[in-house]
Scaffold this active site. Structure first.
Site, PDB file in Angstrom:
ATOM      1  N   GLY A 219     -16.838 -39.052  38.191  1.00 36.59           N
ATOM      2  CA  GLY A 219     -16.458 -39.374  39.569  1.00 36.59           C
ATOM      3  C   GLY A 219     -15.270 -38.563  40.021  1.00 36.59           C
ATOM      4  O   GLY A 219     -14.890 -37.574  39.377  1.00 36.59           O
ATOM      5  N   ASN A 220     -14.690 -38.951  41.137  1.00 33.89           N
ATOM      6  CA  ASN A 220     -13.497 -38.249  41.630  1.00 33.89           C
ATOM      7  C   ASN A 220     -12.554 -39.253  42.288  1.00 33.89           C
ATOM      8  O   ASN A 220     -12.868 -40.439  42.393  1.00 33.89           O
ATOM      9  CB  ASN A 220     -13.890 -37.125  42.583  1.00 33.89           C
ATOM     10  CG  ASN A 220     -14.608 -37.647  43.804  1.00 33.89           C
ATOM     11  OD1 ASN A 220     -14.012 -38.331  44.632  1.00 33.89           O
ATOM     12  ND2 ASN A 220     -15.899 -37.361  43.912  1.00 33.89           N
TER      13      ASN A 220
END
Ligand code: C5P
Length: 423
Positions: A219-220
């Site tokens: 993810g980020n």
């Protein structure tokens, strides 16, 4: 109540005389601040006789009194009647080149503007964008009437009757003073200018997650705040807004339709589907460029010898480039975001300019994330680039203020008579 009546230089300035008189008769204290051009239509003696106070357009008179600051603090409400295209442009740009614009900048009182000008000027994309910017900052706009203008022509641009303006000024002051009045009530009373009315927009926000196994993902750090601010401002400006949000926890802005997604594949499907009916597509989401080639159906276990299986990644579709390259609707405006750090290949601006040309969007909003300062924070600092990578300006402030600037630019693109999608 203490009321500043700003008057800018249009033929409708004579109607402001009647507004001053009506407000004074109701027991309010009025001070008139004209522009230099307004004094060509109605002279200082008229205003001074009506208000019993000295009147000037100059900042450099009475310098010792710092008059613009004193006036700004004194006012309970400021009304600009009539507001010309030039005054609106100067106020939108934050200029302070005469007493009226300087007073508008120093004051924290509610502001109302009653534009009056020729129809062509009122409908020009520059004026539309300036009015949108002022509206989004909370300025109440009393839209002009449709009727006879200076000379034989007619159309929207005529200042409404003084009685209408007086009640709008009082509603503006009351709307801010009363915490019980909601925004939409105030909008109804004052008839706010909503330049995105009839427009449909879709905005992506947040950060996608790509499953490694049922419990882990790639993810980020995107919080989705900038995309949510864009949705909130677009709804406030009258648009029908769909927000496609990836993994966010923020409250949904009023009037905005939410679709939740997790992965890039889901975001892709939703954006392509919503883009079919959208006048504006904004890709504000942080999208994973790669995803695991084969996510495991079961939780990945450590090998007995501590060995780690190599991770195979495959490329995700570039949603922005795809949507910009094949518009789902004629005249559709496509906006992208870019978070850049700069590297050996170029500065933040150089990399962003190359990206603007590659993606084919009409507008690229560039964040400098060299120090990781943007993610999750309330503030932002961006450069706006057009589809060819030409810088249009920089904006820093809250994510809402950045959103306002983005929409002002989009409104200009939508209104441009020869807007041709760059892709
Ligand atoms: O190439 P980069 O990720 O920096 O581009 C950022 C812009 O492209 C953003 O508007 C983002 O939403 C969009 N994007 C996309 N699909 C991807 C990667 C980014 O639409 N796979």
């Amino acid at each position: 109540m203490n009321i500043i009546l700003g008057v800018s230089g249009g033929i409708a300035a004579y109607k402001a005389v009647l507004v001053v008189r009506a407000l004074s008769e109701r027991g309010h204290t009025v001070r008139v601040v004209p522009t230099a051009n307004a004094l060509r239509f109605v002279g200082a003696p008229t205003w001074e006789a009506l208000t019993g106070r000295r009147v000037t357009a100059e900042v450099f008179e009475n310098v010792a009194d710092v008059e613009h600051v004193a006036l700004g603090r004194w006012a309970d409400v400021i009304a600009v009647v009539p507001a010309t295209a030039d005054l609106i442009a100067r106020a939108a740009a934050g200029r302070a080149d005469d007493l009226l614009t300087a007073t508008l900048l120093t004051s924290r009182a509610p502001v109302l503007m009653a534009p009056a000008m020729h129809t062509e000027m009122w409908q020009h994309p520059a004026t539309v964008a300036n009015v949108a910017l002022l509206t989004s900052r909370g300025v109440r706009i009393v839209p002009p009437d449709d009727g006879r203008l200076t000379g034989p022509d007619s159309g929207p641009g005529r200042l409404p009757d003084p009685q209408v303006i007086v009640s709008e000024i009082l509603a503006c002051a009351a709307g801010v003073q009363s915490s019980r009045r909601s925004r939409s009530d105030t909008a109804e009373v004052v008839g706010e200018f909503r330049p995105l009315t009839g427009r449909t927009v879709v905005i992506s926000a947040g950060g996608t997650r790509e499953a490694l196994d049922p419990v882990r993902y790639l993810g980020n750090r995107s919080s989705g705040r900038q995309g949510f601010a864009l949705a909130e401002v677009a709804a406030r400006l009258g648009a029908e807004v769909s927000l496609v949000a990836a993994n966010t926890t923020l409250p949904v802005p009023e009037g905005v339709r939410l679709t939740e997604v997790v992965s890039t594949a889901e975001l892709h499907t939703q954006m392509v589907s919503h883009a079919r009916n959208a006048d504006v597509v904004v890709m504000a989401a942080a999208v994973a460029d790669f995803r695991p080639a084969a996510p495991e159906p079961h939780k990945i276990k450590k090998g007995a010898d501590g060995a780690v299986a190599p991770l195979q990644l495959i490329e995700n579709p570039d949603i922005l480039a795809e949507l910009a390259g094949r518009r789902r609707r004629p005249q559709q405006v496509v906006v992208g975001f870019a978070a850049e750090t700069g590297d050996h290949a170029g500065s933040v601006l150089q990399l962003a300019q190359a990206k603007a040309r590659r993606k084919g969007a009409d507008l690229l909003v560039v964040n400098d994330v060299s120090n990781g300062q943007v993610f999750g924070s309330g503030d932002n600092a961006v450069t706006l680039l057009d589809g060819r990578g030409v810088p249009l300006g920089t904006v820093s402030g809250s994510k809402t203020e950045v959103a306002e600037a983005v929409w002002a630019t989009v409104i200009e693109l939508l209104g441009g008579p020869d807007h041709e999608p760059a892709g």
